[in-house]
Scaffold this motif. Sequence first.
Motif: not given
Length: 430
Positions: A77-79, A114-119
């Motif tokens: 996730g993004p966090g 729900g994975a962050g856009l970056g990963p």
Amino acid sequence: MDWRSEWKPLALIIAAFLAFYFFPFESLRFGGPFIEALALAQWYAREHVILCLIPAFFIAGAIAVFINQASVMKYLGPGANKILSYGVASISGSILAVCSCTILPLFAGIYRMGAGLGPATAFLYSGPAINVLAIILTAQILGLELGIARAVGAIIFSIFIGLLMHLIFLKEEKAKTQMVMPDTEVKRPLWQTGLYFATMILILVFANWGKPEESSGIWYFIYSNKWIITGIAAAGLGFILIKWFKLQWIPIVLTAIIVAAMALIFPDMPIISFSTGVIGLSLITCRRSDETGEWFSQTWGFAKQILPLLFAGVLVAGLLLGRPDSEGLIPSHWISNLVGGNSFGANLFASVVGAFMYFATLTEVPILQGLIGNGMGKGPALALLLAGPALSLPNMLVIRSVIGTKKTSVFVCLVIIMATISGIIYGNLF
């Protein structure tokens, strides 16, 4: 799933696939870009749909059903911890060693969970780009320097592009971190879920294991026994579905017997037994109302969304650029003439052509060998290696359907810009 509302798109997809697969394009008396587009689509249907995309769809469907969303947010996730999330994304993507289209269902699966856009974009780039076999082949055929530059560049790219995507869309990513994940019941231990995914990944990897140039060594041994390994993995998947997912054993065993019979009857056509297994698994799961029924429903959802876009993209790519050693609307000698030297224009052109052209896994190396023989510079060669395998026009169309036009445009531009800069630096150094 109510199949009364789904049979029409299913029939259209099957009809289009069979048309591309069996139509005798080579027997036609006329050629040109139109035939090149159809022939490329036929090659794609024969080489990538059954063995590559269908296993990837099943894995993506399993991600949507059996992976806890809170776990995805925790690790990707993004966090999440940046070192952990980007490390997991780049490593897991590179292990698969698939082409730019096969990675798409898996990317869509983790992003929707729900994975962050970056990963997620690091995973999207690393799968086709950080291919150990392709990097070794590059070093053997095109030179050690270019092989090392490709490996280092691809690893840095996957992380750097992911970080830039995260920063550019930071506002949206912050909104994701505030999502409250509902508590979900864990139906089975993590190790059982891990083995379930491992069997499907093994099927995907070994069913597509390419033939090495040498006729000896570990890579050739694996290639010689790849269908045995694939069969063992498929048997393991069947056992897991019976033991831990509570499917009835009779239809699974019956399917296994039919698959084994097809393998004996058609020993030189393993795609027949593989297709039989896919059909059997689909028939077993499609009418169930439990989690395995939802697994098939999600798998079909990914196939229905992605396959039409991929075939449309392959047709356009074939129309414009043709196949290797063939001509599309854009003559190949134009490309050869424009990628000589190490100018900014040559590197940019190589990056753009690489980004839009479709490369199957490992095919970029012999294509580059021919271009280098016709005068392609070292810098543009690296630029094409860094942009080509990770992107393609079909790939872009599907990415757009998952993350939208704006994010897709930024992702494509980042890959092209970084590939261009890397090519200029490498060309000046070597």
